[in-house]
Enzyme design. Structure first.
Site, PDB file in Angstrom:
ATOM      1  N   GLY A 166       0.857  -1.207   0.000  1.00 23.06           N
ATOM      2  CA  GLY A 166       0.000   0.000   0.000  1.00 23.06           C
ATOM      3  C   GLY A 166       0.879   1.238   0.000  1.00 23.06           C
ATOM      4  O   GLY A 166       1.459   1.601   1.015  1.00 23.06           O
ATOM      5  N   HIS A 225      -0.409   7.784   0.689  1.00 23.61           N
ATOM      6  CA  HIS A 225       0.265   8.828   1.474  1.00 23.61           C
ATOM      7  C   HIS A 225       1.148   8.218   2.562  1.00 23.61           C
ATOM      8  O   HIS A 225       2.300   8.622   2.752  1.00 23.61           O
ATOM      9  CB  HIS A 225      -0.764   9.729   2.148  1.00 23.61           C
ATOM     10  N   GLY A 242       2.095   4.812   3.064  1.00 26.12           N
ATOM     11  CA  GLY A 242       3.112   3.854   2.620  1.00 26.12           C
ATOM     12  C   GLY A 242       4.292   4.545   1.953  1.00 26.12           C
ATOM     13  O   GLY A 242       5.456   4.202   2.201  1.00 26.12           O
ATOM     14  N   ASN A 247      -6.247   1.226   8.970  1.00 30.11           N
ATOM     15  CA  ASN A 247      -7.350   1.407   9.926  1.00 30.11           C
ATOM     16  C   ASN A 247      -8.579   0.571   9.595  1.00 30.11           C
ATOM     17  O   ASN A 247      -8.781   0.244   8.424  1.00 30.11           O
ATOM     18  CB  ASN A 247      -7.742   2.894   9.936  1.00 30.11           C
ATOM     19  N   HIS A 281      -6.729   2.746  18.754  1.00 34.94           N
ATOM     20  CA  HIS A 281      -6.303   3.858  17.891  1.00 34.94           C
ATOM     21  C   HIS A 281      -7.597   4.402  17.291  1.00 34.94           C
ATOM     22  O   HIS A 281      -7.990   4.053  16.187  1.00 34.94           O
ATOM     23  CB  HIS A 281      -5.339   3.381  16.804  1.00 34.94           C
TER      24      HIS A 281
HETATM   25  N1  LIG Z   1      -2.517   3.684  12.282  1.00 29.13           N
HETATM   26  C1  LIG Z   1      -2.345   4.984  12.119  1.00 29.13           C
HETATM   27  O1  LIG Z   1      -1.913   5.689  13.043  1.00 29.13           O
HETATM   28  C2  LIG Z   1      -2.682   5.583  10.788  1.00 29.13           C
HETATM   29  C3  LIG Z   1      -2.323   6.905  10.471  1.00 29.13           C
HETATM   30  C4  LIG Z   1      -2.645   7.398   9.201  1.00 29.13           C
HETATM   31  C5  LIG Z   1      -3.320   6.575   8.288  1.00 29.13           C
HETATM   32  N2  LIG Z   1      -3.653   5.311   8.649  1.00 29.13           N
HETATM   33  C6  LIG Z   1      -4.310   4.393   7.716  1.00 29.13           C
HETATM   34  O2  LIG Z   1      -3.329   3.947   6.790  1.00 29.13           O
HETATM   35  C7  LIG Z   1      -3.990   3.516   5.593  1.00 29.13           C
HETATM   36  C8  LIG Z   1      -3.351   4.194   4.386  1.00 29.13           C
HETATM   37  O3  LIG Z   1      -3.591   5.588   4.455  1.00 29.13           O
HETATM   38  P1  LIG Z   1      -3.238   6.507   3.180  1.00 29.13           P
HETATM   39  O4  LIG Z   1      -3.498   7.905   3.551  1.00 29.13           O
HETATM   40  O5  LIG Z   1      -1.911   6.098   2.658  1.00 29.13           O
HETATM   41  O6  LIG Z   1      -4.366   5.981   2.169  1.00 29.13           O
HETATM   42  P2  LIG Z   1      -4.354   6.110   0.562  1.00 29.13           P
HETATM   43  O7  LIG Z   1      -5.745   5.911   0.130  1.00 29.13           O
HETATM   44  O8  LIG Z   1      -3.607   7.335   0.182  1.00 29.13           O
HETATM   45  O9  LIG Z   1      -3.429   4.899   0.099  1.00 29.13           O
HETATM   46  C9  LIG Z   1      -3.806   3.564   0.194  1.00 29.13           C
HETATM   47  C10 LIG Z   1      -3.002   2.791  -0.828  1.00 29.13           C
HETATM   48  O10 LIG Z   1      -3.365   1.414  -0.687  1.00 29.13           O
HETATM   49  C11 LIG Z   1      -3.463   0.882  -2.007  1.00 29.13           C
HETATM   50  N3  LIG Z   1      -4.354  -0.275  -1.993  1.00 29.13           N
HETATM   51  C12 LIG Z   1      -5.697  -0.289  -1.858  1.00 29.13           C
HETATM   52  N4  LIG Z   1      -6.163  -1.548  -1.934  1.00 29.13           N
HETATM   53  C13 LIG Z   1      -5.082  -2.342  -2.120  1.00 29.13           C
HETATM   54  C14 LIG Z   1      -4.906  -3.723  -2.280  1.00 29.13           C
HETATM   55  N5  LIG Z   1      -5.950  -4.573  -2.316  1.00 29.13           N
HETATM   56  N6  LIG Z   1      -3.651  -4.206  -2.422  1.00 29.13           N
HETATM   57  C15 LIG Z   1      -2.586  -3.363  -2.440  1.00 29.13           C
HETATM   58  N7  LIG Z   1      -2.693  -2.036  -2.317  1.00 29.13           N
HETATM   59  C16 LIG Z   1      -3.924  -1.531  -2.143  1.00 29.13           C
HETATM   60  C17 LIG Z   1      -4.034   2.010  -2.845  1.00 29.13           C
HETATM   61  O11 LIG Z   1      -3.810   1.812  -4.234  1.00 29.13           O
HETATM   62  C18 LIG Z   1      -3.286   3.194  -2.274  1.00 29.13           C
HETATM   63  O12 LIG Z   1      -2.076   3.425  -2.965  1.00 29.13           O
HETATM   64  C19 LIG Z   1      -5.452   3.891   5.787  1.00 29.13           C
HETATM   65  O13 LIG Z   1      -6.161   2.759   6.247  1.00 29.13           O
HETATM   66  C20 LIG Z   1      -5.412   4.960   6.857  1.00 29.13           C
HETATM   67  O14 LIG Z   1      -6.607   5.105   7.570  1.00 29.13           O
HETATM   68  C21 LIG Z   1      -3.351   4.806   9.865  1.00 29.13           C
END
Ligand SMILES: NC(=O)c1ccc[n+]([C@@H]2O[C@H](COP(=O)([O-])OP(=O)(O)OC[C@H]3O[C@@H](n4cnc5c(N)ncnc54)[C@H](O)[C@@H]3O)[C@@H](O)[C@H]2O)c1
Length: 301
Positions: free
Chosen positions: A8, A11, A13, A121, A176
């Site tokens: 993933g 933003h 990753g 999340n 979280h």
């Molecule tokens: N735990 C924390 O403290 C925290 C903090 C920020 C964000 N997050 C979570 O992290 C995750 C990613 O956030 P983001 O802002 O990067 O989201 P985003 O939507 O910008 O990126 C998600 C990425 O995952 C990829 N993706 C989707 N389905 C997929 C699959 N089946 N296989 C492979 N790749 C796949 C998408 O193509 C995309 O590039 C979200 O779930 C967000 O809520 C968690």
């Protein structure tokens, strides 16, 4: 040789990838995403981003066979746009449970036997789902949990008291998400307990400020990335160096039968120990509410 894979590359990753590369924390970095175009873009950008550095990280294109000798997988696949209206992490579950269900078996089949760190999340629920689906030992799968919330709490205390955030010791506990809480009787600067220095209103205000800072970041730019990438990189560094740091990650709590954020000893073997909670009765009530919330979310899977 250390090898990390990121699944993933949105933003979170991609920022985590760049943090690992720019701090020279790994030797090899394998990239996975659902969209080939995104993989290619991040692959090329990460290579450009190291020109002129004295270090070198080998960036590797997606190939499941690469996972067999990978030390750590960072799971950050999701769809942040789903949270756009609400900012509620639970709203992503319908999407992310399916992503976990796609990747859990793939990770298992790949022969991966390292440490899986979940960011996606709702973090506590997806960490548990991934552990069950991948068949990895419970201590080898954990979420970043309340590590980001803890950083925000430390920063809020730092902003109020004019002391560096690294000199604020303590953790945010629980989910979280909405039911997370700060046990102020454990937060200290030097030998001074914050519960003895700050009155109840000041404690509540700081806790709310820390949460509000997260909300401001999310609604200001539509996502958050630097705070979580920093925490993910610190966890990677701790595992790879086997440094036995205590970090507030989402780990398997045997008594409750769920994944939840609490201070744990992190080393090469993942979650090597979980520290006693040692909560006051008021804090215990908040913990119980957080446990109930996570159980309710998990039941929705
Ligand atoms: N735990 C924390 O403290 C925290 C903090 C920020 C964000 N997050 C979570 O992290 C995750 C990613 O956030 P983001 O802002 O990067 O989201 P985003 O939507 O910008 O990126 C998600 C990425 O995952 C990829 N993706 C989707 N389905 C997929 C699959 N089946 N296989 C492979 N790749 C796949 C998408 O193509 C995309 O590039 C979200 O779930 C967000 O809520 C968690």
């Amino acid at each position: 040789m250390s090898k990390v894979a990121i699944i993933g590359l949105g933003h979170v990753g991609s920022t985590t990838a760049y943090t690992l590369v720019s701090r020279d924390l790994v030797d090899e970095l394998v990239l996975f995403d659902k969209h080939e175009k995104i993989v290619t873009a991040q692959y090329k950008d990460l290579k450009d981003g190291q020109v002129g550095l004295n270090s070198h990280v080998e960036i590797i294109r997606p190939d499941l066979s690469e996972l067999k000798d990978t030390d750590i997988i960072i799971f950050s696949a999701g769809k942040i746009a789903v949270q756009q209206g609400s900012g509620n992490r639970f709203d992503e579950l319908n999407y992310t449970k399916k992503v976990a269900e796609e990747w859990g078996p793939k990770i298992k089949e790949s022969g991966f036997n390292g440490i899986l760190i979940n960011i996606t999340n709702p973090c506590d629920v997806i960490a548990r789902h991934l552990q069950e689906l991948s068949g990895l030992p419970k201590n080898h799968v954990f979420g970043t949990g309340t590590s980001l919330d803890t950083a925000r709490m430390k920063q809020a205390v730092s902003d109020k008291l004019g002391v560096h955030a690294n000199s604020v010791h303590g953790y945010v506990f629980g989910e979280h998400g909405m039911t997370q809480f700060v046990p102020w009787t454990k937060v200290r600067i030097g030998n001074t307990l914050m519960s003895e220095t700050l009155d109840q209103k000041e404690q509540d205000d700081l806790e709310n400020q820390a949460k509000q800072n997260g909300v401001d970041i999310f609604f200001g730019k539509g996502f958050t990335c630097y705070g979580i990438a920093n925490q993910a990189a610190l966890i990677v560094q701790t595992v790879l160096s086997d440094s036995k740091k205590v970090m507030p990650v989402s780990c398997f709590n045997k008594k409750e039968g769920i994944y939840i954020g609490e201070p744990a000893l992190i080393g090469a073997d993942g979650v090597e120990d979980i520290l006693p909670l040692d909560l006051t009765s008021h804090e215990q009530e908040k913990w119980d509410a957080s446990v109930a919330s996570i159980k309710e979310m998990y039941a929705a899977i």
